[in-house]
Structures are given as structure tokens and as C-alpha cells.
Design an enzyme around this catalytic site. Structure first.
Site, PDB file in Angstrom:
ATOM      1  N   GLU A   1       0.845  -1.201   0.000  1.00  0.00           N
ATOM      2  CA  GLU A   1       0.000   0.000   0.000  1.00  0.00           C
ATOM      3  C   GLU A   1       0.881   1.252   0.000  1.00  0.00           C
ATOM      4  OE1 GLU A   1      -3.114  -0.093  -0.474  1.00  0.00           O
ATOM      5  OE2 GLU A   1      -3.697  -2.135   0.069  1.00  0.00           O
TER       6      GLU A   1
ATOM      7  N   CYS B   1      -7.206  -1.249   8.718  1.00  0.00           N
ATOM      8  CA  CYS B   1      -5.903  -1.287   8.038  1.00  0.00           C
ATOM      9  C   CYS B   1      -5.473   0.120   7.623  1.00  0.00           C
ATOM     10  CB  CYS B   1      -5.969  -2.199   6.806  1.00  0.00           C
ATOM     11  SG  CYS B   1      -6.138  -3.944   7.213  1.00  0.00           S
TER      12      CYS B   1
ATOM     13  N   HIS C   1      -0.883  -5.770   2.594  1.00  0.00           N
ATOM     14  CA  HIS C   1      -2.081  -6.592   2.700  1.00  0.00           C
ATOM     15  C   HIS C   1      -1.761  -8.009   2.237  1.00  0.00           C
ATOM     16  CE1 HIS C   1      -5.349  -3.355   3.034  1.00  0.00           C
ATOM     17  NE2 HIS C   1      -5.644  -4.279   3.930  1.00  0.00           N
TER      18      HIS C   1
END
Length: 212
Positions: free
Chosen positions: A88, A152, A171
Site C-alpha cells: 500500500e 488497516c 495486505h
């Protein structure tokens, strides 16, 4: 002159506890596998399991930075939709409406009131992706700009805010869909090693500019 012994690089890695239908959270299983593998003698690795609760995250993230003064914090989370391990790029401040394990969600629907809309990691995730892909792991790795506006994303934003960008978020898919715990642990090991390499090379460049 004798070179001074290098201080170990301090890295903190977190995974999440169970939530919803996920009685086993693949992120914490993967982090435990990483802990077994380690990150080499020069890295002082600390791992933590984070509850899927907004208020617990708000308390824990600053504590981790104060306690360890890490060079890097990597948060690992589970995405039920993912089929690849996903790097991410950024965390988002607003849009948090999903209830946590305590049936709570922030009244302001944001992480930090008045904070920037989005904070990017200082780590070049595209570079990490290229490096890891070149290793020929048996795990697919991809890059994303949307960590999902739940715990998250919330954790990532708070950590980026706290660390001025020296955080990362990865993730992982659910266990067995398609990767087992050992594969996820090895993938995390390779990813974090490359993150440290990318961080080090970017800082060498900055130091070089500062000297001139």
C-alpha cells in the site's frame, strides 16, 4: 581507524487479531512466520498483534514509536478480496464508517482531525515491487493506493502521521487463498528486506545532496 560497530536497525512489524468472519487472521499468522525467519543479524525485529479496534490502535501506534524509535514500522493486514500480497502506497484520513470489534467507529469518521487527506509512505513501493518481483518468489506481489478505509487504512495513516512517512503497509490474502503461512512469511521477509534497501539508498542520495 577502527570502524564503529553499526547499531542494529530496529524494525517493528504488526499483524491484526481476529475480526468478523476471520477467526484466524492471516496477517498475524504471516507476521509470526516472519518472526521465526527473522531479518538477519543486523535487524532488531519486534512484532505485535493489534486488536481490530480504533481506540486501541490510537493508543498503540504512538507507544510503538516511543518505545522502540524504529527505523521502519511495517503493518500487515488481511484483505478478504486480495489474491496477491499488496504493497500500500498511502494512508487516508477520512471515510471511516465501518464498526470495529467493539461496535465502535470514530464520530468524526477520520484518523486525525485537521490532518492531511492522504499521507504517502517515504518508501518507493514501485521500486520495492520491482525488486521483490525480480527475486522469483512463488508469491504474486502488487501495489495499491487504497488500503480500504477500515482498521488497516486507519492504522497506516496514524503510523505515517506519527513517523513522517517511515511506515509501510502490506495486505495479505486469507490463508490458503492461495498461499500458506510459510509462503506469506517468506514474502514478508523479502519485502521488508527490500524496503530497508530502498530506504537506505534513498537516504544515501539525500545525504549526498546535503553534502554539496
Amino acid at each position: 581507524m577502527e570502524e564503529k560497530a553499526r547499531r542494529p536497525v530496529v524494525v517493528v512489524v504488526t499483524g491484526f487479531g481476529p475480526f468478523g468472519e476471520h477467526s484466524v487472521n492471516a496477517s498475524w499468522i504471516a507476521v509470526q512466520e516472519l518472526e521465526k525467519l527473522g531479518l538477519g543479524d543486523e535487524v532488531d525485529l519486534h512484532v505485535y498483534e493489534i486488536p481490530v479496534e480504533y481506540q486501541a490502535v490510537q493508543r498503540l501506534i504512538p507507544t510503538l514509536w516511543e518505545k522502540h524509535s524504529p527505523q521502519l514500522v511495517v503493518h500487515v493486514g488481511l484483505s478478504g478480496m486480495a489474491t496477491a500480497v499488496t504493497l500500500e502506497k498511502c494512508g487516508h484520513n477520512v471515510g471511516y464508517r465501518g464498526l470495529d470489534n467493539c461496535r465502535f467507529c470514530p464520530g468524526s469518521h477520520c484518523c486525525v482531525e485537521g490532518g492531511p487527506e492522504c499521507i504517502d509512505s517515504v518508501i518507493d513501493m514501485d521500486a520495492v515491487h520491482r525488486r521483490v518481483s525480480a527475486l522469483g518468489l512463488d508469491v504474486a506481489v502488487t501495489v495499491s493506493k487504497d488500503a480500504g478505509r477500515y482498521l488497516c487504512d486507519f492504522t497506516y495513516y496514524l503510523s505515517l502521521y506519527q513517523s513522517r512517512g517511515r511506515s509501510a503497509f502490506v495486505h495479505v490474502p486469507p490463508l490458503g487463498k492461495p498461499y500458506d503461512a510459510e509462503q506469506l512469511g517468506r514474502a514478508l521477509q523479502a519485502i521488508i528486506e527490500e524496503m530497508l534497501n530502498v530506504l537506505e539508498s534513498s537516504e544515501d542520495t539525500i545525504d549526498c545532496f546535503n553534502e554539496h
